[in-house]
Design a protein around this motif. Sequence first.
Motif, PDB file in Angstrom:
ATOM      1  N   SER A 124      -8.326   0.952  10.669  1.00 16.45           N
ATOM      2  CA  SER A 124      -8.813   2.064   9.858  1.00 16.45           C
ATOM      3  C   SER A 124      -8.299   3.414  10.337  1.00 16.45           C
ATOM      4  O   SER A 124      -8.345   4.382   9.589  1.00 16.45           O
ATOM      5  CB  SER A 124     -10.338   2.061   9.838  1.00 16.45           C
TER       6      SER A 124
ATOM      7  N   ASP B 275      -9.970  -0.899  17.123  1.00 17.04           N
ATOM      8  CA  ASP B 275      -9.730  -0.575  15.708  1.00 17.04           C
ATOM      9  C   ASP B 275      -9.427  -1.886  14.980  1.00 17.04           C
ATOM     10  O   ASP B 275      -8.314  -2.158  14.575  1.00 17.04           O
ATOM     11  CB  ASP B 275      -8.564   0.404  15.581  1.00 17.04           C
ATOM     12  N   ASN B 276     -10.460  -2.707  14.822  1.00 10.82           N
ATOM     13  CA  ASN B 276     -10.282  -4.064  14.310  1.00 10.82           C
ATOM     14  C   ASN B 276     -10.078  -4.146  12.802  1.00 10.82           C
ATOM     15  O   ASN B 276      -9.949  -5.237  12.247  1.00 10.82           O
ATOM     16  CB  ASN B 276     -11.451  -4.948  14.722  1.00 10.82           C
ATOM     17  N   ARG B 277     -10.048  -3.001  12.132  1.00 12.62           N
ATOM     18  CA  ARG B 277      -9.741  -2.954  10.698  1.00 12.62           C
ATOM     19  C   ARG B 277      -8.534  -2.058  10.424  1.00 12.62           C
ATOM     20  O   ARG B 277      -8.237  -1.746   9.278  1.00 12.62           O
ATOM     21  CB  ARG B 277     -10.951  -2.438   9.917  1.00 12.62           C
TER      22      ARG B 277
ATOM     23  N   TYR C 289      -2.169  -0.311   4.082  1.00 15.95           N
ATOM     24  CA  TYR C 289      -2.724  -1.222   5.078  1.00 15.95           C
ATOM     25  C   TYR C 289      -1.636  -2.156   5.608  1.00 15.95           C
ATOM     26  O   TYR C 289      -1.587  -2.451   6.793  1.00 15.95           O
ATOM     27  CB  TYR C 289      -3.876  -2.023   4.450  1.00 15.95           C
TER      28      TYR C 289
ATOM     29  N   TYR D  63      -9.366  -9.782  11.255  1.00 23.12           N
ATOM     30  CA  TYR D  63      -9.830  -8.535  10.662  1.00 23.12           C
ATOM     31  C   TYR D  63     -11.348  -8.377  10.813  1.00 23.12           C
ATOM     32  O   TYR D  63     -12.111  -9.294  10.514  1.00 23.12           O
ATOM     33  CB  TYR D  63      -9.456  -8.521   9.174  1.00 23.12           C
ATOM     34  N   GLY D  64     -11.765  -7.209  11.298  1.00 21.08           N
ATOM     35  CA  GLY D  64     -13.181  -6.884  11.418  1.00 21.08           C
ATOM     36  C   GLY D  64     -13.907  -7.642  12.509  1.00 21.08           C
ATOM     37  O   GLY D  64     -15.132  -7.546  12.632  1.00 21.08           O
TER      38      GLY D  64
END
Length: 173
Positions: free
Chosen positions: A101, A97-99, A107, A42-43
């Motif tokens: 979002s 799109d590493n989150r 989620y 994530y992120g």
Amino acid sequence: MISIGSIFAVLIAAFIGYFGFKENQHVQAATRSTPTFFFHGYGSSYRAEQNMTAAIRRAGVTNTIVRINVSRTGKATLIGRIPRGTRNPLVEVNFADNRLSGTSGSYVNAYYTTGARYVRNAINAVTKRYGYRTINAVSHSMGNLEYYTQPGGNHDAPTMSRIINHYGKELFK
């Protein structure tokens, strides 16, 4: 002082080297060894994977590292190429799109839809282009859940040979 990341990279290199060598003993010369995909958390991005993949290359397990960029729309683009006869190619996967979002709703549901599609598209971009029927995976955090939530029943999907999951420092406690 040796960092946990260095220890993890050496363990992965040994794992890929041992099983890649063992598997290649039973495979005809015309076939290729198994690629290993690296899924970030994530992120994060493919940059988090670079120290591991570089250590694996320095250890002599492979000579080829490529990257797959997966856009927010799910389009997977291969950066680099895997030459014929490459031994144990490494594939760094990068999710724009590493989150997750860009998804609506919960989620968790995003993992089952968008995240799984990103993973499937990354794997397909390599396996269809190069004809691999078996893959390995190294995944961290969010990359674990995304990999496991791929819908089953696809007879064209490659077989998972080996997988290493990493959730962070708690792995070493």
